[in-house]
Write an enzyme that holds these catalytic residues in place. Structure first.
Site, mmCIF file in Angstrom:
data_model
loop_
_atom_site.group_PDB
_atom_site.id
_atom_site.type_symbol
_atom_site.label_atom_id
_atom_site.label_comp_id
_atom_site.label_asym_id
_atom_site.label_seq_id
_atom_site.Cartn_x
_atom_site.Cartn_y
_atom_site.Cartn_z
ATOM 1 N N HIS A 214 0.817 -1.218 0.000
ATOM 2 C CA HIS A 214 0.000 0.000 0.000
ATOM 3 C C HIS A 214 0.845 1.258 0.000
ATOM 4 C CE1 HIS A 214 0.235 1.245 4.317
ATOM 5 N NE2 HIS A 214 0.335 -0.038 4.567
ATOM 6 N N ASP A 232 6.014 1.283 6.944
ATOM 7 C CA ASP A 232 4.585 1.060 6.710
ATOM 8 C C ASP A 232 4.028 2.098 5.737
ATOM 9 O OD1 ASP A 232 1.988 0.171 6.963
ATOM 10 O OD2 ASP A 232 1.654 1.134 8.894
ATOM 11 N N GLU A 266 -5.171 2.166 2.126
ATOM 12 C CA GLU A 266 -5.218 0.934 2.933
ATOM 13 C C GLU A 266 -5.491 1.239 4.392
ATOM 14 O OE1 GLU A 266 -3.312 -2.118 5.629
ATOM 15 O OE2 GLU A 266 -2.891 0.018 5.356
ATOM 16 N N GLU A 267 -4.910 2.332 4.883
ATOM 17 C CA GLU A 267 -4.961 2.635 6.310
ATOM 18 C C GLU A 267 -6.361 2.955 6.825
ATOM 19 O OE1 GLU A 267 -2.527 2.059 8.103
ATOM 20 O OE2 GLU A 267 -0.614 2.566 7.170
ATOM 21 N N ASP A 294 3.584 -5.882 3.120
ATOM 22 C CA ASP A 294 3.226 -4.762 3.988
ATOM 23 C C ASP A 294 4.133 -4.805 5.204
ATOM 24 O OD1 ASP A 294 2.093 -2.745 5.427
ATOM 25 O OD2 ASP A 294 0.036 -3.460 5.257
ATOM 26 N N HIS A 371 2.882 4.445 12.116
ATOM 27 C CA HIS A 371 1.787 5.382 12.404
ATOM 28 C C HIS A 371 2.252 6.545 13.260
ATOM 29 C CE1 HIS A 371 -1.734 2.389 11.525
ATOM 30 N NE2 HIS A 371 -0.800 2.397 10.581
#
Length: 419
Positions: A214, A232, A266-267, A294, A371
């Site tokens: 992603h 990520d 995607e998130e 991922d 994140h």
């Protein structure tokens, strides 16, 4: 993906203010693992909010309706309270959510569409021999530093997609059997396009092998905070890019069609891959295998590669394990459980396609910085070495699932991608 990836959703559910100022805060349907419901409810109550009632529940999956502004906050709760990749999937309609709930949810439910064989060593070894850490590192660096964030609903998220399309088109070097395109999603899904590179198969073009990762990134604390997303999932997209580079440099021509995909959004509930997988299913595309990358660049466990065992194809996972034993001597592997909807492979799995995801660590031991603004390449000592084994596994997967050959007569010089 990862324990922090779905942290964003729980925060959204707890928030009464729309995530995007001035934008309509529409309601959307989500499906989520039932084992995550009570911890999430408790967290929401602690914030003075209530998680909506479940509309339908079956086989460990529940559906409910939430505000779009609540999606990222639900992900945040998943991370901060459950320390796991429980996951969720966002749906545009109630019908789509019901379909997802009714889908069979065991690893045995998706039967392989082909027989797995390992008999294309010449091609596989040619591809593996071309993999270089420096190219992977360069792509990770570009994706994680050119923009403050690759968030799906920001201009920078769209800019990142356009940049990647240019890189992939440059690598394709004008080959007539290779196309690169933006997959533009409906405005109700995401403004960020996905990127797809297709190598048309020579003898079995109607059988399709998909490899994906992603493109978007997220910061669970704020929609305006820095989200470099080096691991990520710049690492996954960079891994795909290196497979493409090597395939083009070696003049690889697959028997089956191969599609490389960098998914949007995607998130926030696997939106990009969800739309693409649904389209492939509705148009009858014969996807014989899907591999998701991922997070590949953080060594969190003693094992080198960890295969996710739930919501994936058991038969294809065995195939991957055999590929590791055959082509990656000395590389150790094991399995882990990731939970419902933990990355884009789930979009394909829910549509009945064989999907797998080799991951960087056991759940709970993966990169703790995702994140956040600290998800940078420095968390891996400025190196992409950990991703090399994932690139090699992906290259072996292509060689042995799509088959085909490399050609010494087609050896374009490494393209200047401007990375």
């Amino acid at each position: 993906m990862g324990t922090t990836k779905f942290a964003a959703v729980a925060l959204w559910l707890a928030c009464t203010t729309p995530a995007f100022a001035g934008a309509p805060d529409k309601e959307v349907w989500i499906t989520i693992g039932t084992d995550a419901l009570e911890p999430a409810r408790a967290s929401f109550r602690g914030r003075g909010q209530e998680l909506p009632a479940v509309a339908r529940e079956k086989d460990g999956v529940a559906m409910l309706r939430v505000r779009e502004s609540q999606l990222e906050q639900l992900a945040e709760v998943m991370h901060s309270k459950l320390n796991r990749c429980a996951g969720f999937i966002a749906h545009e309609t109630e019908e789509q959510a019901l379909t997802a709930v009714e889908a069979r949810n065991t690893a045995q439910a998706v039967e392989p569409r082909i027989t797995y064989t390992i008999d294309n060593a010449t091609t596989a070894n040619a591809l593996l021999s071309g993999v270089q850490e420096s190219y992977i590192r360069s792509t990770i660096t570009s994706l994680s530093t050119k923009w403050t964030s690759r968030r799906h609903n920001l201009q920078s998220g769209k800019d990142a997609a356009n940049w990647l399309k240019t890189q992939w088109a440059t690598l394709a070097n004008g080959r007539s059997d290779v196309t690169v395109e933006l997959f533009t999603h409906a405005s109700t899904v995401t403004p960020q396009p996905s990127v797809i590179l297709t190598i048309k198969g020579t003898t079995l073009p109607n059988e399709v092998v998909v490899l994906g990762g992603h493109l978007d990134s997220i910061n669970g604390s704020s929609s305006s905070a820095s989200a470099p997303g080096a691991d990520d999932d710049a690492s996954g997209v960079a891994s795909l890019t290196e497979v493409i580079r090597v395939a083009m440099a070696k003049g690889y021509k697959p028997a089956r069609t191969v599609k490389f995909m960098a998914y949007a959004a995607e998130e926030v509930g696997l939106k990009g891959s969800g739309a693409i997988a649904a389209q492939h299913k509705s148009t009858g595309v014969n996807v014989v295998g899907v591999l998701q990358l991922d997070m590949t660049n953080y060594r969190g466990s003693s094992y080198d590669i960890v295969l996710v065992s739930d919501y994936t194809s058991a038969a294809q996972n065995t195939f991957l394990s055999n590929l590791i034993k055959t082509y990656l001597p000395g590389v150790t592997s094991t399995t882990t459980r990731c939970g419902y909807g933990c990355s884009d492979h789930a979009s394909w799995y829910n549509q009945g396609f064989a999907a797998s995801i080799p991951f960087e660590a056991l759940m709970g031991q993966d990169n703790p910085y995702i994140h956040t603004s600290s998800d940078t390449l420095m968390q891996s000592a400025g190196s992409a070495q950990n991703s090399v084994k994932f690139v090699k596994l992906a290259a072996a997967y292509v060689a042995e699932l799509a088959k085909g050959k490399t050609s010494t007569s087609l050896q374009p010089a490494d393209a200047d991608t401007g990375r």
